[in-house]
Design a protein around this motif. Structure first.
Motif, mmCIF file in Angstrom:
data_model
loop_
_atom_site.group_PDB
_atom_site.id
_atom_site.type_symbol
_atom_site.label_atom_id
_atom_site.label_comp_id
_atom_site.label_asym_id
_atom_site.label_seq_id
_atom_site.Cartn_x
_atom_site.Cartn_y
_atom_site.Cartn_z
ATOM 1 N N LYS A 313 19.780 13.413 23.604
ATOM 2 C CA LYS A 313 18.887 12.346 22.694
ATOM 3 C C LYS A 313 17.969 13.167 21.851
ATOM 4 O O LYS A 313 17.491 14.233 22.304
ATOM 5 C CB LYS A 313 18.465 11.387 23.529
ATOM 6 N N LEU A 314 17.453 12.327 20.756
ATOM 7 C CA LEU A 314 16.472 13.052 19.896
ATOM 8 C C LEU A 314 15.154 13.164 20.626
ATOM 9 O O LEU A 314 14.844 12.419 21.475
ATOM 10 C CB LEU A 314 16.501 12.188 18.618
ATOM 11 N N PRO A 315 14.377 14.188 20.317
ATOM 12 C CA PRO A 315 12.860 13.980 20.876
ATOM 13 C C PRO A 315 12.209 12.785 20.400
ATOM 14 O O PRO A 315 12.447 12.301 19.338
ATOM 15 C CB PRO A 315 12.288 15.219 20.052
ATOM 16 N N ILE A 316 11.304 12.301 21.284
ATOM 17 C CA ILE A 316 10.488 11.167 21.182
ATOM 18 C C ILE A 316 9.330 11.582 20.260
ATOM 19 O O ILE A 316 8.629 12.343 20.495
ATOM 20 C CB ILE A 316 10.122 10.561 22.417
ATOM 21 N N LEU A 317 9.148 10.551 19.323
ATOM 22 C CA LEU A 317 7.742 10.785 18.509
ATOM 23 C C LEU A 317 6.686 9.816 19.003
ATOM 24 O O LEU A 317 6.780 8.760 18.912
ATOM 25 C CB LEU A 317 8.242 10.513 16.987
ATOM 26 N N ILE A 318 5.603 10.287 19.498
ATOM 27 C CA ILE A 318 4.461 9.583 20.121
ATOM 28 C C ILE A 318 3.214 10.096 19.384
ATOM 29 O O ILE A 318 2.928 11.174 19.355
ATOM 30 C CB ILE A 318 4.553 9.742 21.601
#
Length: 455
Positions: A313-318
């Protein structure tokens, strides 16, 4: 031929030709280059031309102010009060040294100690380092936008005509063009992700999803005439990680997503935003929460942990600050995203306010008003730095790890590193902050008593 046609038909034909030419220019010079991620250098040339005009306008204002004996306002970059980094104990000793004959380490309370707290209170009222982070940054130069410089006033006819010409260009040419591009980008995003979402899971769906997102975000970036410089792209976030960045504006998302692939995290909305959320989640596993779930920290942590543990899964943007700051500083990072144990990819975003202020003051402007201000600015110019990945050390807790990442982002972006919570934008100061100063002073007095009793 045109002369033989009725007037109404002539107008309709001219309008049709104009729209066809406009759409062709949009397609050839903006949309197609955005799809393939190439640039003809037109925006860079546009930026350089604007800089020369801004320099001339600023010099003309300063010269006109001198001729009329008007004071020229200059913003204080580091505040109006010169402050030296000293601890509470050092400052109180300095006060005692200047006004008392007693020993500096006397354990008892001295009346002169009151002056330390009085001075701190007055300094905070006059030059608060927190609340000024929630207002637009004042510019030293004038960029032909009356909302960015206190020195704007009637100086000369030429300067006023130039300003009026700028208004016409921004509202009559750039604004319609940008609205058309934004509509195109958002429409393609909704339609493209909805179609990709119908495909079975596999490499084909993943490939198409990535490139549909990237293409549409790049078109949306063109809708703001955004000129972005990316540094150290070898450090771009990778699958199974968390990308954290300082937060200035909602457009931070498209600034980053136009150069990489991310899974978004956020609350489910209604209206147009809800339509976009429902469409994009069909093609990519974004993490959306119901309103009732947002405050459940354990549920949020569980969903994020499950996402980062899947390396496909793609990296989470926070954005750990939790609110928009005016791009002069970085405020306290919430510890939630640093408790998961995933690799953190820090990103520093620094906007150049000369061409347009990207900061969203959500307590003053609604989303529609903010977007209108963005689309009537000259451009959005920013630099993005991808920092090396960071992991939590064995002897570090989540708060210490968050502060270490925050310091790295502030240092790279040339921002002020503040420990204050961005929640102060809407809330009152917590009692814990007030009690901290009381505890430090009590510890100073109690510590002196203990040292004296041992001796």
């Amino acid at each position: 031929m045109f002369l033989l046609l009725p007037f109404d038909s002539l107008v309709a034909n001219l309008l049709g030709i104009s729209l066809t030419v406009l759409f062709t220019l949009l397609l050839v010079f903006i949309i197609v280059p955005a799809i393939f991620g190439v640039s003809f250098g037109i925006r860079r040339l546009y930026m350089k031309t604007l800089l020369k005009i801004f320099q001339w306008a600023t010099l003309r204002i300063e010269r006109g102010a001198k001729e009329k004996n008007h004071p020229v306002y200059k913003p204080y970059a580091n505040g109006i009060i010169a402050k030296e980094p000293m601890s509470l104990e050092e400052e109180i000793k300095e006060i005692r040294r200047s006004g008392s004959s007693k020993t500096l380490d006397a354990p008892e309370f001295e009346l002169s100690d009151i002056f330390y707290f009085c001075r701190k209170g007055i300094e905070t009222i006059m030059d608060d380092e927190v609340t000024k982070r929630f207002s637009a940054e004042e510019l030293e130069s004038w960029n032909l936008l009356s909302r960015t410089n206190y020195n704007f006033q009637y100086i000369s006819l030429r300067l006023t005509v130039l300003w009026g010409l700028g208004v016409l260009i921004r509202y009559c040419f750039l604004l319609p063009l940008r609205i058309a591009l934004a509509f195109t980008g958002v429409s393609l995003l909704v339609i493209g992700t909805s179609v990709v979402g119908l495909l079975p899971n596999g490499w084909c769906k993943e490939f198409l999803s990535k490139h549909v997102h990237l293409m549409c975000y790049r078109i949306c970036v063109r809708a703001l005439t955004a000129i972005i410089t990316y540094h150290d792209q070898e450090n771009r976030p990778r699958n199974g990680g968390i990308c954290v960045a300082n937060h200035t504006s909602p457009i931070d998302v498209i600034i980053l997503a136009s150069d990489g692939y991310y899974a978004m995290v956020g609350q489910i909305h209604g209206g147009l935003m809800g339509v976009i959320q429902r469409a994009v989640v069909k093609a990519c596993p974004h993490v959306w929460f119901e309103r009732s779930e947002v405050k459940d920290r354990h549920l949020v942590a569980k969903r994020l942990t499950e996402h980062v543990q899947d390396k496909s899964k793609l990296p989470i943007l926070i954005f750990p600050e939790g609110t928009c700051i005016n791009n002069t500083s970085v405020m306290m990072f919430k510890k939630g995203s640093f408790e998961i144990g995933a690799t953190v990819y820090p990103v520093a975003i620094k906007y150049d306010p000369q061409f347009g202020d990207a900061f969203w003051n959500s307590s003053k402007y609604g989303m529609v008003t903010y977007l209108l201000r963005m689309m009537t600015s000259w451009a959005i110019v920013c630099s993005v730095w991808y920092l090396p990945p960071m992991t939590r050390q064995p002897d570090e807790d989540a708060v210490q790890f968050a502060n270490r990442v925050k310091s790295a982002i502030a240092r790279q972006g040339g921002l002020v590193d503040l420990l204050w919570d961005g929640g102060l934008k809407r809330e009152k100061v917590k009692d814990a902050f007030k009690e901290e100063q009381q505890k430090l002073y009590s510890k100073m007095i109690a510590g002196s008593h203990e040292d004296r009793s041992r001796s």
